[in-house]
Motif scaffolding. Structure first.
Motif, mmCIF file in Angstrom:
data_model
loop_
_atom_site.group_PDB
_atom_site.id
_atom_site.type_symbol
_atom_site.label_atom_id
_atom_site.label_comp_id
_atom_site.label_asym_id
_atom_site.label_seq_id
_atom_site.Cartn_x
_atom_site.Cartn_y
_atom_site.Cartn_z
ATOM 1 N N LEU A 28 -28.466 50.025 -111.154
ATOM 2 C CA LEU A 28 -27.896 49.146 -110.125
ATOM 3 C C LEU A 28 -27.351 47.854 -110.746
ATOM 4 C CD1 LEU A 28 -30.531 49.791 -107.331
ATOM 5 C CD2 LEU A 28 -28.108 50.450 -107.284
ATOM 6 N N LEU A 29 -28.023 47.321 -111.749
ATOM 7 C CA LEU A 29 -27.513 46.126 -112.438
ATOM 8 C C LEU A 29 -26.180 46.430 -113.125
ATOM 9 C CD1 LEU A 29 -30.788 44.646 -113.940
ATOM 10 C CD2 LEU A 29 -29.281 43.509 -112.283
ATOM 11 N N ARG A 30 -26.066 47.602 -113.736
ATOM 12 C CA ARG A 30 -24.781 47.989 -114.357
ATOM 13 C C ARG A 30 -23.679 48.015 -113.299
ATOM 14 N NH1 ARG A 30 -27.796 51.305 -117.511
ATOM 15 N NH2 ARG A 30 -27.528 53.095 -116.155
ATOM 16 N N ASP A 31 -23.996 48.578 -112.131
ATOM 17 C CA ASP A 31 -22.994 48.643 -111.060
ATOM 18 C C ASP A 31 -22.644 47.247 -110.543
ATOM 19 O OD1 ASP A 31 -22.905 51.359 -111.361
ATOM 20 O OD2 ASP A 31 -23.961 51.823 -109.502
ATOM 21 N N LEU A 32 -23.605 46.348 -110.505
ATOM 22 C CA LEU A 32 -23.331 44.979 -110.068
ATOM 23 C C LEU A 32 -22.394 44.261 -111.050
ATOM 24 C CD1 LEU A 32 -26.829 43.937 -108.739
ATOM 25 C CD2 LEU A 32 -24.713 44.087 -107.404
ATOM 26 N N ARG A 33 -22.411 44.665 -112.309
ATOM 27 C CA ARG A 33 -21.520 44.068 -113.310
ATOM 28 C C ARG A 33 -20.120 44.684 -113.274
ATOM 29 N NH1 ARG A 33 -26.205 45.043 -116.839
ATOM 30 N NH2 ARG A 33 -27.295 43.069 -117.108
ATOM 31 N N ASP A 34 -19.990 45.852 -112.667
ATOM 32 C CA ASP A 34 -18.743 46.631 -112.665
ATOM 33 C C ASP A 34 -17.863 46.203 -111.483
ATOM 34 O OD1 ASP A 34 -16.748 48.551 -112.440
ATOM 35 O OD2 ASP A 34 -18.107 50.256 -112.608
ATOM 36 N N SER A 35 -16.737 45.578 -111.788
ATOM 37 C CA SER A 35 -15.868 45.072 -110.719
ATOM 38 C C SER A 35 -15.232 46.183 -109.892
ATOM 39 C CB SER A 35 -14.772 44.171 -111.304
ATOM 40 O OG SER A 35 -13.948 44.909 -112.186
ATOM 41 N N ALA A 41 -22.886 47.291 -101.832
ATOM 42 C CA ALA A 41 -23.874 48.360 -101.641
ATOM 43 C C ALA A 41 -24.922 48.332 -102.757
ATOM 44 C CB ALA A 41 -23.186 49.722 -101.592
ATOM 45 N N ALA A 42 -24.483 48.071 -103.987
ATOM 46 C CA ALA A 42 -25.433 47.995 -105.106
ATOM 47 C C ALA A 42 -26.393 46.825 -104.899
ATOM 48 C CB ALA A 42 -24.681 47.848 -106.426
ATOM 49 N N ARG A 43 -25.875 45.703 -104.416
ATOM 50 C CA ARG A 43 -26.719 44.525 -104.168
ATOM 51 C C ARG A 43 -27.748 44.832 -103.078
ATOM 52 N NH1 ARG A 43 -24.187 38.672 -102.614
ATOM 53 N NH2 ARG A 43 -23.060 39.907 -101.077
ATOM 54 N N ALA A 44 -27.318 45.466 -102.011
ATOM 55 C CA ALA A 44 -28.240 45.809 -100.918
ATOM 56 C C ALA A 44 -29.316 46.795 -101.395
ATOM 57 C CB ALA A 44 -27.472 46.388 -99.731
#
Length: 182
Positions: A28-35, A41-44
């Motif tokens: 999820l952290l990787r997805d939060l870094r991916d613009s 949704a990743a944050r939630a």
């Protein structure tokens, strides 16, 4: 909006279940870094699983490991302090208005730093002793209890910003957060 499927195990070795969540946090952290990812949704998803994971750990796992002498009171308290620091960083991320700002990117990195530190320490100082000093039967029992509590918390929308605020305020009152960081 994309939604993330948060696994809902019902049983297993508590060490393996906790490690599975640690790997999910990293994804999820990787997805939060991916613009290009669905950062909202990743944050939630991260908020929900991080709160459910930590609260269930403190309620169901740390106390039992202390009773079994697998970890010391200091190690359990340190784990709780690190949960509080992670929750504080999570709150800062949740309070970001958008997901395409420098403030958001900075909040992601602040949370990643807190989480990565905690994951490394917990895996070495809490999960390793749990593997070696606690019987498989106890780890399976703890796994079932932890998974049940984690699912209950997810059902209660524990990652909601107001609940995260409440948890951080409680940690502040209990002295788990340094006052000088604000």
């Amino acid at each position: 909006m994309t939604t993330y499927e948060i696994p809902r195990p019902t049983e297993g070795d508590v060490v393996d279940l906790i490690l599975d969540d640690h790997r999910l946090f990293e994804t999820l952290l990787r997805d939060l870094r991916d613009s290009t990812a669905d950062r909202e949704a990743a944050r939630a998803a991260l908020s929900a699983v991080l709160i459910a994971h930590g609260e269930a750990e403190e309620e169901k796992v740390y106390t039992q490991l202390r009773r079994k002498d697998a970890i010391t009171e200091h190690e359990a308290e340190h784990g709780e302090e690190e949960h509080a620091e992670g929750n504080e960083a999570l709150l800062a991320l949740l309070e970001c208005k958008g997901t395409d700002t420098q403030k958001f990117d900075d909040a992601v990195e602040e949370l990643a730093t807190a989480l990565n530190h905690h994951i490394g320490e917990e895996e070495q100082t809490i999960l390793n002793p749990a593997r070696t000093d606690v019987s498989e039967d106890v780890r399976l029992k703890l796994g079932k209890e932890w998974a049940k509590r984690r699912s209950e918390l997810l059902d209660e929308d524990c990652g909601d910003i107001e609940n995260v605020r409440r948890i951080v305020k409680k940690a502040e009152r209990e002295g788990l957060l340094d006052d000088d960081e604000d």
